[in-house]
Enzyme design. Structure first.
Site, PDB file in Angstrom:
ATOM      1  CB  ILE A 106       3.050  -5.363  -0.318  1.00 54.35           C
ATOM      2  CG1 ILE A 106       4.234  -4.713   0.381  1.00 54.35           C
ATOM      3  CG2 ILE A 106       3.493  -6.562  -1.140  1.00 54.35           C
ATOM      4  CD1 ILE A 106       4.907  -5.632   1.380  1.00 54.35           C
ATOM      5  CE  LYS A 118      10.734  -0.228  -6.266  1.00 52.61           C
ATOM      6  NZ  LYS A 118      11.571  -0.300  -7.470  1.00 52.61           N
ATOM      7  CD  GLU A 174       2.346  -4.476 -10.423  1.00 54.77           C
ATOM      8  OE1 GLU A 174       3.461  -4.067 -10.026  1.00 54.77           O
ATOM      9  OE2 GLU A 174       1.309  -4.254  -9.799  1.00 54.77           O
ATOM     10  CG  ASP A 175       6.936  -0.849 -10.002  1.00 57.91           C
ATOM     11  OD1 ASP A 175       5.770  -1.175  -9.693  1.00 57.91           O
ATOM     12  OD2 ASP A 175       7.663  -0.158  -9.273  1.00 57.91           O
ATOM     13  CG  ASN A 211      -1.922   8.286  -0.283  1.00 57.59           C
ATOM     14  OD1 ASN A 211      -2.673   9.019   0.345  1.00 57.59           O
ATOM     15  ND2 ASN A 211      -1.037   7.497   0.324  1.00 57.59           N
ATOM     16  CB  SER A 231      -2.807   1.665  -7.709  1.00 56.41           C
ATOM     17  OG  SER A 231      -2.012   2.121  -6.637  1.00 56.41           O
ATOM     18  CB  ALA A 232      -1.371  -1.720  -3.492  1.00 53.21           C
ATOM     19  CB  SER A 233      -1.432   3.750  -3.702  1.00 56.79           C
ATOM     20  OG  SER A 233      -1.422   4.957  -2.985  1.00 56.79           O
ATOM     21  CE  LYS A 278      -1.220  -4.229  -7.462  1.00 55.50           C
ATOM     22  NZ  LYS A 278      -0.454  -3.168  -8.138  1.00 55.50           N
ATOM     23  NE  ARG A 336      -0.682   3.998   3.923  1.00 55.33           N
ATOM     24  CZ  ARG A 336      -1.804   4.723   3.978  1.00 55.33           C
ATOM     25  NH1 ARG A 336      -2.291   5.123   5.124  1.00 55.33           N
ATOM     26  NH2 ARG A 336      -2.426   5.079   2.868  1.00 55.33           N
ATOM     27  CG  ASP A 378       1.731  -0.712  -9.925  1.00 54.99           C
ATOM     28  OD1 ASP A 378       0.924  -0.578  -8.995  1.00 54.99           O
ATOM     29  OD2 ASP A 378       2.954  -0.492  -9.793  1.00 54.99           O
ATOM     30  CG  LEU A 379      -0.189   5.495  -9.488  1.00 57.61           C
ATOM     31  CD1 LEU A 379      -0.408   6.277 -10.775  1.00 57.61           C
ATOM     32  CD2 LEU A 379      -1.119   6.032  -8.384  1.00 57.61           C
ATOM     33  CG  ASP A 380       2.618   4.201  -6.040  1.00 60.88           C
ATOM     34  OD1 ASP A 380       2.532   5.410  -6.303  1.00 60.88           O
ATOM     35  OD2 ASP A 380       1.934   3.646  -5.160  1.00 60.88           O
ATOM     36  CB  THR A 410       4.861   7.622  -6.369  1.00 65.48           C
ATOM     37  OG1 THR A 410       4.319   6.653  -7.257  1.00 65.48           O
ATOM     38  CG2 THR A 410       4.175   8.942  -6.567  1.00 65.48           C
TER      39      THR A 410
HETATM   40  C1  BG6 Z   1       1.808   0.562  -3.905  1.00 65.99           C
HETATM   41  C2  BG6 Z   1       3.262   0.868  -3.634  1.00 65.99           C
HETATM   42  O1  BG6 Z   1       1.446   1.067  -5.147  1.00 65.99           O
HETATM   43  O2  BG6 Z   1       0.984   1.157  -2.900  1.00 65.99           O
HETATM   44  C3  BG6 Z   1       3.641   0.442  -2.225  1.00 65.99           C
HETATM   45  O3  BG6 Z   1       4.069   0.172  -4.568  1.00 65.99           O
HETATM   46  C4  BG6 Z   1       2.691   1.074  -1.207  1.00 65.99           C
HETATM   47  O4  BG6 Z   1       4.973   0.839  -1.982  1.00 65.99           O
HETATM   48  C5  BG6 Z   1       1.257   0.731  -1.574  1.00 65.99           C
HETATM   49  O5  BG6 Z   1       2.982   0.602   0.093  1.00 65.99           O
HETATM   50  C6  BG6 Z   1       0.243   1.377  -0.623  1.00 65.99           C
HETATM   51  O6  BG6 Z   1       0.308   2.760  -0.807  1.00 65.99           O
HETATM   52  P1  BG6 Z   1      -0.353   3.837   0.164  1.00 65.99           P
HETATM   53  O7  BG6 Z   1      -0.216   5.121  -0.609  1.00 65.99           O
HETATM   54  O8  BG6 Z   1      -1.780   3.428   0.356  1.00 65.99           O
HETATM   55  O9  BG6 Z   1       0.424   3.818   1.439  1.00 65.99           O
HETATM   56 MG    MG Z   2       4.379  -0.314  -8.385  1.00 69.18          MG
END
Ligand code: BG6
Ligand code: MG
Length: 217
Positions: free
Chosen positions: A47, A45, A169-170, A118, A114-116, A145, A49, A9-11, A17
């Protein structure tokens, strides 16, 4: 059984982050007139946005129309994106680079899961894209997730079956995702927030590949 791949996982695992996500959601909560604690934040955490916003509004006991929710998600993201602009490799969590290099030298494939949306911005800022064989982020998956899609895709792109994969994973949602994907799970952080992991480590400062192989076998 042998470990063939590790998925990260990233964040909150590779880089801290998680604190920026928390501060951005806290700002939204404050603007809407309710408290949002770090304990509440544990539920957000890992999940997506939009799901994070739904949970936040549930915590604040608010119901908003879809248009307002879109605006709030955008405000949150703009705040978050501006706070990650100044990131650099100093923010990579201790031991991560050493451990990734050790895995690579030991012939273990490495993926990001990662779910992000970004994730690429962050990986560029901290300059570690080259350490991953495969990168799956929030732009490449349709199910968040605890659905295992992000990890299943990562394993498939690496060409490794799930039972030979270890996920780091955190977040509770991420642990459930890895569990649903049939992978071995190392929780990163405090055990009380990471139920259902196979093993929990506080961070990467001392972990070695030999240790990991021992836990897994
Ligand atoms: C996950 C974070 O990695 O990414 C969540 O743990 C976050 O907190 C999710 O909501 C989505 O991220 P982003 O950057 O697309 O808003
Ligand atoms: Mg995380």
């Amino acid at each position: 059984m042998q470990i063939k791949a590790c998925l990260f996982d990233l964040d909150g695992v590779v880089v801290n982050t998680a604190k920026y996500h928390y501060l951005a959601w806290k700002k939204i909560a404050t603007d809407l007139g309710f408290e949002f604690s770090e304990l509440d934040n544990e539920r957000l955490k890992g999940i997506s946005r939009t799901e994070s916003l739904d949970l936040l509004l549930e915590i604040g006991n608010l119901k908003l129309d879809p248009e307002t929710k879109n605006e709030l998600a955008e405000i949150k993201n703009n705040f978050y994106v501006s706070s990650i602009q100044k990131m650099n490799s100093d923010e990579i969590l201790p031991g991560v680079i050493r451990f990734l290099n050790e895995l690579h030298d030991g012939g273990i494939l490495i993926a990001l899961g990662s779910a992000s949306k970004n994730a690429m911005t962050i990986l560029n800022k901290i300059n570690i894209i080259q350490l991953f064989d495969v990168i799956i982020d929030g732009n490449k998956v349709s199910k968040a997730k605890p659905d295992p899609e992000v990890f299943i895709k990562g394993a498939a792109e690496l060409g490794v079956e799930p039972q030979y994969c270890v996920v780091f994973e955190d977040a509770q949602a991420g642990i459930e995702a890895a569990r649903n994907g049939g992978m071995y799970i190392i929780g990163v952080g405090e055990a009380e927030n990471l139920k259902n992991a196979d093993f929990v480590i506080p961070g990467f400062e001392t972990i070695t590949l030999d240790q990991l192989i021992n836990w897994y076998s």
